[in-house]
Design an enzyme around this catalytic site. Sequence first.
Site, PDB file in Angstrom:
ATOM      1  N   CYS A  10       0.830  -1.209   0.000  1.00 42.11           N
ATOM      2  CA  CYS A  10       0.000   0.000   0.000  1.00 42.11           C
ATOM      3  C   CYS A  10       0.863   1.256   0.000  1.00 42.11           C
ATOM      4  CB  CYS A  10      -0.913   0.005   1.223  1.00 42.11           C
ATOM      5  SG  CYS A  10      -2.004   1.454   1.283  1.00 42.11           S
ATOM      6  N   CYS A  28      -7.729   1.484  -3.070  1.00 38.79           N
ATOM      7  CA  CYS A  28      -7.447   0.744  -1.835  1.00 38.79           C
ATOM      8  C   CYS A  28      -7.498  -0.751  -2.134  1.00 38.79           C
ATOM      9  CB  CYS A  28      -8.469   1.129  -0.769  1.00 38.79           C
ATOM     10  SG  CYS A  28      -8.311   0.166   0.750  1.00 38.79           S
ATOM     11  N   GLN A  45     -22.690  -7.598   6.945  1.00 37.06           N
ATOM     12  CA  GLN A  45     -21.280  -7.915   7.178  1.00 37.06           C
ATOM     13  C   GLN A  45     -20.413  -7.401   6.034  1.00 37.06           C
ATOM     14  OE1 GLN A  45     -19.644  -9.047   9.681  1.00 37.06           O
ATOM     15  NE2 GLN A  45     -21.008 -10.219  10.983  1.00 37.06           N
ATOM     16  N   TYR A  63     -28.653 -10.397  19.733  1.00 40.17           N
ATOM     17  CA  TYR A  63     -27.938  -9.367  18.976  1.00 40.17           C
ATOM     18  C   TYR A  63     -27.955  -9.777  17.498  1.00 40.17           C
ATOM     19  CZ  TYR A  63     -25.987  -8.774  23.729  1.00 40.17           C
ATOM     20  OH  TYR A  63     -25.820  -8.635  25.075  1.00 40.17           O
ATOM     21  N   ASP A  96     -24.059 -12.787  19.442  1.00 41.35           N
ATOM     22  CA  ASP A  96     -23.081 -12.067  18.615  1.00 41.35           C
ATOM     23  C   ASP A  96     -23.095 -10.610  19.064  1.00 41.35           C
ATOM     24  OD1 ASP A  96     -21.349 -11.162  16.704  1.00 41.35           O
ATOM     25  OD2 ASP A  96     -22.639 -11.582  14.985  1.00 41.35           O
ATOM     26  N   CYS A 129     -16.202 -10.354  18.317  1.00 43.95           N
ATOM     27  CA  CYS A 129     -15.222  -9.568  17.570  1.00 43.95           C
ATOM     28  C   CYS A 129     -14.141  -9.006  18.488  1.00 43.95           C
ATOM     29  CB  CYS A 129     -15.915  -8.441  16.812  1.00 43.95           C
ATOM     30  SG  CYS A 129     -16.817  -7.280  17.857  1.00 43.95           S
TER      31      CYS A 129
END
Length: 445
Positions: A72, A153, A277, A306, A375, A402
Amino acid sequence: MLKPGQQVTVSVHSLTDKGDGIATLGGRPLYVEGVLPGEQAEVRLTLVKPNFCHGRLVRLVQAAACRREDFCPYTACGGCQVRVMDYQAQLELKRQLLLDALKAQGLDCPVAQTLGMDDPFHYRNKAQYAVQPGPFIGFYAKHSHQLVEVEQCRVQAPETAEVVRRVRDWMRGTAQPAYNEATGEGVVRHIMVRNGVNSGELMVVLVVATAPADDALALLVAGLESLPGLASLVLNINGDGGNRVLGPDNRLLWGKEAISDSLDGLEFAISPLSFYQVNPRQTEVLYREALRQADLKGHETVFDLYCGIGTIAFFMARQAHRVIGVELVPEAIADARANAGRNGLANVEFHLGAAETVVPGLYRQGLRADAVVVDPPRKGCDRALLETLAEMKPERLVYVSCNPKSLARDLAWLSKHGFGLAQATPVDMFPHTMHVETVALLRRR
């Protein structure tokens, strides 16, 4: 005595959860961006405190074996913190981060190898570009609102670069000023691009402080409508002075109000405000792992807590007798109910409210789950919810997380209240970042 500006040579032994290297200097941690474990580096100190130091990399004395050439050119962006690390080493690092979090809570269970991607690039199906006077279009630098202009990107869909180019040309051609955060003046604030990975449909959302004139919007439509796959062009009006990207007011300029995409044969409608997602290919991997751990036989009642727009609930519904989803966000519940109808799933129902409030109420009404999937957000589950789950005693509890630290904390509590931790599988949802997703299974003792 250590002081700013001093140059030192150090050995890097680990990384922070933000991807900065950690060395030890004078008995305190030294944090350095852009270095990897196992490397020796010459560093100039930028901040010296009694309990820690910060430094800037001057040069590598010895590179780690896992170091790879940086792919990058936009190094100030800060989005892909470990992009110079070999991808296999990234997967091993994420497994180790999970192991460390579990160990810190005194937990021990089999931890699988991280489930990664065959091609860990161009995986994001949503890009949000900031726009500043110039116009300059790109992403904010790490820990700041300093814009880094980005042409292409490597983790975004390739189509986004052409969208940005055409919007910039439109702004210049119609003299549309970018929004100025300091003064509150100007028009264009953000560009959001959403693409259906499996459908090929593209949505462009232009976020403005105030709506441009109709003739200028007609030129915007003319400039974008030939984009391959474009299915929706939306004007989102956000006149608030805060940092929130999207406002509540959407105006359809061209095409349809929502694009579609599919996960494992399930169809979903995605509007500008929908939660979906960001990495659909790995989402399928994540949810299949959750389904495998749930080990449904067809007779079970499953709670999906959730639940968002119901993606996990729909995966479970194809193998369960009944699925009950709970979610706090009204828009997500509306999307979930619509998507249930779209997929012909009559054995799914959704309840609006906080899981820690709704689930105890359902339990008092006599509803008991055989299997539960949670979740939660990064902070983990609310204690009241954990207490209800401990009282309910489902056969299996699948925890999708997460955040390894909040996951380990909650798993430790559940392990002391009637559950045994059986296994955990890390999944790489965001290659080249420090983000770790995990699916963990607890069984009732």
